[in-house]
Design an enzyme around this catalytic site. Structure first.
Site, PDB file in Angstrom:
ATOM      1  N   TYR A  92       0.742  -1.173  -0.140  1.00 27.29           N
ATOM      2  CA  TYR A  92       0.080  -0.014   0.066  1.00 27.29           C
ATOM      3  C   TYR A  92       0.781   1.498  -0.017  1.00 27.29           C
ATOM      4  O   TYR A  92       1.744   1.335   0.733  1.00 27.29           O
ATOM      5  CB  TYR A  92      -0.743  -0.117   1.224  1.00 27.29           C
ATOM      6  CG  TYR A  92      -1.765   1.309   1.331  1.00 27.29           C
ATOM      7  CD1 TYR A  92      -2.913   1.527   0.556  1.00 27.29           C
ATOM      8  CD2 TYR A  92      -1.586   1.764   2.531  1.00 27.29           C
ATOM      9  CE1 TYR A  92      -3.818   2.705   0.601  1.00 27.29           C
ATOM     10  CE2 TYR A  92      -2.368   3.110   2.582  1.00 27.29           C
ATOM     11  CZ  TYR A  92      -3.397   3.485   1.655  1.00 27.29           C
ATOM     12  OH  TYR A  92      -4.143   4.756   2.018  1.00 27.29           O
TER      13      TYR A  92
ATOM     14  N   ASP B 115       9.252   2.889  -0.242  1.00 37.13           N
ATOM     15  CA  ASP B 115       8.328   3.607   0.502  1.00 37.13           C
ATOM     16  C   ASP B 115       8.621   3.165   1.837  1.00 37.13           C
ATOM     17  O   ASP B 115       8.023   1.924   2.265  1.00 37.13           O
ATOM     18  CB  ASP B 115       6.897   3.139  -0.148  1.00 37.13           C
ATOM     19  CG  ASP B 115       5.721   3.872   0.760  1.00 37.13           C
ATOM     20  OD1 ASP B 115       5.994   4.569   1.734  1.00 37.13           O
ATOM     21  OD2 ASP B 115       4.583   3.638   0.386  1.00 37.13           O
TER      22      ASP B 115
ATOM     23  N   LYS C 246       4.240   9.100   9.100  1.00 33.10           N
ATOM     24  CA  LYS C 246       4.302   8.266  10.371  1.00 33.10           C
ATOM     25  C   LYS C 246       5.344   8.786  11.495  1.00 33.10           C
ATOM     26  O   LYS C 246       4.997   9.948  11.708  1.00 33.10           O
ATOM     27  CB  LYS C 246       4.153   6.779  10.041  1.00 33.10           C
ATOM     28  CG  LYS C 246       3.146   6.263   9.126  1.00 33.10           C
ATOM     29  CD  LYS C 246       2.452   5.007   9.194  1.00 33.10           C
ATOM     30  CE  LYS C 246       1.275   4.876   8.413  1.00 33.10           C
ATOM     31  NZ  LYS C 246       1.378   3.998   6.939  1.00 33.10           N
TER      32      LYS C 246
HETATM   33  C1  LIG Z   1       0.720   4.677   5.709  1.00 34.21           C
HETATM   34  C2  LIG Z   1       1.247   4.336   4.643  1.00 34.21           C
HETATM   35  C3  LIG Z   1       1.177   5.282   3.443  1.00 34.21           C
HETATM   36  C4  LIG Z   1      -0.029   6.347   3.260  1.00 34.21           C
HETATM   37  O1  LIG Z   1       0.423   7.309   4.220  1.00 34.21           O
HETATM   38  P1  LIG Z   1      -0.935   8.438   4.746  1.00 34.21           P
HETATM   39  O2  LIG Z   1      -0.170   9.387   5.712  1.00 34.21           O
HETATM   40  O3  LIG Z   1      -1.846   7.358   5.219  1.00 34.21           O
HETATM   41  O4  LIG Z   1      -1.306   8.997   3.600  1.00 34.21           O
HETATM   42  C5  LIG Z   1       1.858   5.227   2.081  1.00 34.21           C
HETATM   43  N1  LIG Z   1       2.894   4.197   2.258  1.00 34.21           N
HETATM   44  C6  LIG Z   1       2.994   3.179   3.330  1.00 34.21           C
HETATM   45  C7  LIG Z   1       3.890   2.108   3.349  1.00 34.21           C
HETATM   46  C8  LIG Z   1       1.928   3.276   4.485  1.00 34.21           C
HETATM   47  O5  LIG Z   1       2.149   2.317   5.405  1.00 34.21           O
END
Ligand SMILES: *Cc1c(COP(=O)(O)O)cnc(C)c1O
Length: 431
Positions: free
Chosen positions: A146, A241, A269
């Site tokens: 994701y 990511d 995060k």
């Molecule tokens: C949480 C997450 C996102 C999205 O971040 P948001 O702040 O919710 O938009 C993208 N990539 C990864 C791997 C994530 O865990």
């Protein structure tokens, strides 16, 4: 008219009148586990308290950011101080540079970094930049990874086969996802084939270096290395990511843990310490393509605002103190081993995976879970029963078997022991 008592169920009903599904992010609605979501009143350390006064040991940590536990005193004090000086300027402030310098020091593959407001924004912008830099359009992503709700990345393949992407959500034109190739996680062969067939069109691979959005799935020994090699051979960019793995798997992110340097990294995060922050960065030559230095447009009214920057900076300062990670990683191992043992003893086999302070458990007989197909084959009925029973005992896991779990520096050995004991008791009742 009598006012309804303030229960989670009543607040959820009320929320549904004005908020779609009663929530501002879908997984919070408890659809995967049934029942009504818990409405939180407050959080402190490893615990969250709901509006009915019930306390839960929390293994979600706001989906990753709360590595220091909730409402850490030093972070709160720093944010309160920052607030006194104004909430947002829309003009540069020193805190932005301080956070940028801190991140560049901790993650050396990042030479230049741009702050945004969410992980979604970070991946969206990194993709735009990669396409502009390579002057190519095709993106490779992996099934079960994701990357936020970016149109071009909201795709997964049908059956793990190499397929051209079809959108996961309505509202995304096929023309947007046609440029996205979706491959199976941990499958080197599919990557080789994709590059053989489309190599000169592939702008970038985007990958979670440890997959944390289909539960927790570490990469195989050769997977990330293979991605690096293929990208080098075809002059495509490798984007890690690390929105979830950054500062979670290790202080230097998954890239330091596995010793692979991506061209671009996305973060979020933990770097916001609980406030909305994302960032993307990487090689100077690539990042210099961004406006105002280069032609690739990217902007944000609240990007780099002093409150979010101060929360992030204080968090990174605290977690980069010597020996911060070791005790948390040890507790995580103890919990994972405890869950596996409880599984063996009760005849409900549990497999666990751990990457630093990030972990996951699966109701499966397989020793390793390596991709989305295998996660999907785990026993979902056991998970639901386990989740609800543990919730009753005051233990809050992510309300879906496709989510990872998160440890913090506020969790204690007693917390872990309690969790294992309760898990053992609950496992005995599963049918
Ligand atoms: C949480 C997450 C996102 C999205 O971040 P948001 O702040 O919710 O938009 C993208 N990539 C990864 C791997 C994530 O865990």
């Amino acid at each position: 008219m009598t006012e309804k008592p303030k229960t989670s169920a009543n607040l959820f009903d009320q929320a549904k009148h004005t908020i779609p599904g009663g929530v501002n992010s879908p997984v919070r609605a408890f659809k995967a586990v049934g029942g009504s979501p818990v409405f939180i009143q407050s959080a402190k350390g490893a615990y969250i308290t709901d509006v009915e006064g019930k306390r839960y040991l929390d293994y979600v940590g706001s989906w990753g950011p709360m590595l220091l536990g909730h409402a850490h005193e030093a972070v709160i004090a720093t944010v309160q101080n920052a607030c006194q000086n104004g909430l947002s300027f829309g003009a540069p402030c020193e805190l932005e540079t301080q956070l940028a310098e801190k991140i560049c020091t901790l993650i050396p593959s990042i030479e230049l970094i741009r702050m945004v407001n969410s992980g979604t924004e970070a991946t969206m912008s990194a993709i735009r930049l990669a396409r502009a830099y390579t002057q190519r359009n095709t993106i490779i992503k992996f099934e079960g990874c994701y990357h936020g709700h970016v149109d071009s990345l909201l795709v997964k393949a049908g059956s793990g086969a190499l397929t051209l992407g079809t959108p996961t959500s309505p509202g995304i034109p096929n023309s947007t996802t046609e440029q996205t190739l979706v491959l199976e996680y941990n499958n080197c062969e599919q990557v080789t084939t994709a590059f053989k067939e489309h190599g000169e069109h592939i702008a970038a691979i985007i990958v979670e270096p440890v997959a944390g959005n289909m539960n927790c799935i570490p990469p195989s020994a050769e997977f990330l290395q293979h991605l690096r090699k293929q990208c080098d051979q075809f002059q495509s960019l490798l984007i890690f990511d690390e929105v979830m793995t950054g500062f979670r798997v290790a202080l230097g992110g998954a890239q330091s843990y596995y010793n692979i340097q991506p061209d671009l990294t996305t973060l979020g995060k933990v770097i916001g310490g609980g406030l909305p922050v994302g960032a993307f960065g990487g090689k100077r030559m690539i990042m210099e393509q961004l406006a105002p230095l280069g032609p690739v447009y990217q902007a944000g009214t609240l990007s780099g605002n002093p409150i979010a920057m101060s929360a992030g900076l204080k968090t990174l300062e605290l977690i980069s103190e010597p020996n911060f990670y070791d005790p948390i990683i040890k507790l995580t191992s103890t919990l994972c081993e405890g869950l596996e043992t409880a599984g063996k003893d009760t005849g409900i086999t549990i497999t666990t995976h751990q990457a630093g302070t990030l972990f996951g458990f699966f109701f499966s007989d397989q020793a390793h879970i390596t991709n989305l197909t295998e996660v999907s084959a785990c026993n979902g009925e056991y998970f639901k029963q386990f989740f609800q029973a543990m919730l009753t005992k005051g233990i809050y896991w992510a309300p879906s078997a496709f989510e990872a779990s998160f440890m913090s520096s506020a969790h204690t050995a007693e917390d872990i022991n309690y969790t294992i004991e309760q898990a053992r008791a609950v496992l005995k009742t599963l049918s």
